[in-house]
Write an enzyme that holds these catalytic residues in place. Structure first.
Site, PDB file in Angstrom:
ATOM      1  CB  SER A  30      -7.876  -4.021   7.680  1.00  0.00           C
ATOM      2  OG  SER A  30      -7.514  -4.515   6.409  1.00  0.00           O
ATOM      3  CB  CYS A  41      -3.388  -7.772   5.692  1.00  0.00           C
ATOM      4  SG  CYS A  41      -4.848  -6.744   5.340  1.00  0.00           S
ATOM      5  CG  ASN A  56      -5.115  -1.814  -2.758  1.00  0.00           C
ATOM      6  OD1 ASN A  56      -4.741  -1.918  -1.590  1.00  0.00           O
ATOM      7  ND2 ASN A  56      -6.391  -1.814  -3.115  1.00  0.00           N
ATOM      8  CB  CYS A  88      -3.785   0.229   4.937  1.00  0.00           C
ATOM      9  SG  CYS A  88      -2.197  -0.645   5.028  1.00  0.00           S
ATOM     10  CD  GLN A 114      -2.067  -2.178   1.248  1.00  0.00           C
ATOM     11  OE1 GLN A 114      -1.291  -2.642   2.084  1.00  0.00           O
ATOM     12  NE2 GLN A 114      -2.799  -2.938   0.448  1.00  0.00           N
TER      13      GLN A 114
END
Length: 302
Positions: A227, A225, A68, A77, A48
């Site tokens: 989230s 990641c 992205n 993010c 990201q």
């Protein structure tokens, strides 16, 4: 005159590759073409881009535009937000920040030990707000599977939004033993997910711990990641697999590392705490993606 280039930093959160780009004081944005060009270069390959813009709302410190690696927009993010906090804390000496994103307002704080907590807000479970293409009364278990009907490889994920769509598949063996590189694209782009989805494999290892691995929407296989970790923690508590506070072992993180996630009972907000790492800095053209390292420019000046 506005400079053609802006400052940026290459950072990571548990290996989640982040470019933090300083767009403050400028009317333009990092273009999708620039994002694609940056990701095509092994030196600046990323999951990201976190572009810091001047605040748009009163009481906020910045507006964060998230891209992205394929140039598409991301709503949230968590690992990237922690990287923004580290960068701004080093610049300003402050410890607490409030950011606006397209997914809403995020509050974050840097602790004395260097870890950073981000209030990711409230999870969303309504099928039409995740969103899903079919109505489900209970999104903690939806009808979706990969593999033979009578012996699926993955099935019955929990679905929710943590600012972006997530599907959590519960597995009973090592998450690294699954061919997520093969299944990830199929599931991300499944018709069930009209805005695509982040796909996570989650193995619960105790009432307070779990292991995850994620195929990230618009980025592919990712080392981490944030989230997705939040979504896995919330979904585990929601389905009775764990309590509301867990440690997430991110299986693909390099070096191995963990996130602490609490789905706070008093207000249903999800608090994510973890480390970040600054790697190097430079300048880039937000229109084209052309870039240089600070050290490169120093060498050129000598």
């Amino acid at each position: 005159m506005m400079s053609a280039t802006v400052e940026f930093a290459r950072m990571n959160g548990l290996g989640n590759k982040i470019l933090v780009v300083d767009m403050r004081g400028r009317p333009d944005k990092v273009t999708p073409a620039a994002a694609v060009a940056l990701n095509a270069d092994p030196e600046t390959e990323f999951d990201q881009i976190m572009a810091i813009h001047d605040p748009k709302a009163d009481g906020t410190d910045a507006f964060i535009d998230i891209l992205n690696s394929d140039g598409s927009k991301a709503q949230a993010c968590g690992n990237g937000t922690r990287c923004v906090v580290q960068a701004l804390a080093a610049e300003t000496g402050r410890k607490a920040f409030t950011f606006q994103t397209v997914a809403g307002i995020l509050n974050a704080v840097e602790h004395e030990d260097g870890t950073i907590s981000v209030d990711m807000g409230k999870p969303v479970f309504d099928w039409d707000r995740i969103p899903l293409s079919e109505e489900f009364h209970d999104t903690s278990r939806i009808e979706l599977q990969i593999g033979p009907i009578d012996n699926p490889v993955l099935h019955s994920p929990s679905a929710m939004s943590m600012g972006n769509p997530h599907a959590i598949f519960w597995v009973d063996r090592d998450v690294m033993s699954y061919d997520l590189a093969r299944f990830g694209p199929l599931l991300e782009n499944h018709p069930m997910f009209p805005e695509r989805a982040n796909i996570t494999l989650a193995q619960v290892t105790s009432p307070t711990s779990m292991t995850t691995r994620t195929w990230e929407r618009g980025a592919g296989l990712t080392l981490a990641c944030g989230s997705a970790a939040c979504s896995a923690a919330v979904s585990a508590a929601r389905t009775g697999r764990t309590g509301r506070k867990v440690t997430i072992n991110v299986a693909s993180a390099k070096p191995p590392a963990t996130l602490s996630i609490e789905w706070r009972e008093r207000d249903d907000h999800v608090i994510m705490t973890g480390p970040t790492e600054w790697e190097w800095s430079g300048r880039l053209d937000p229109a084209t993606g052309l870039w240089s390292r600070d050290a490169d420019r120093g060498a050129e000046a000598q």
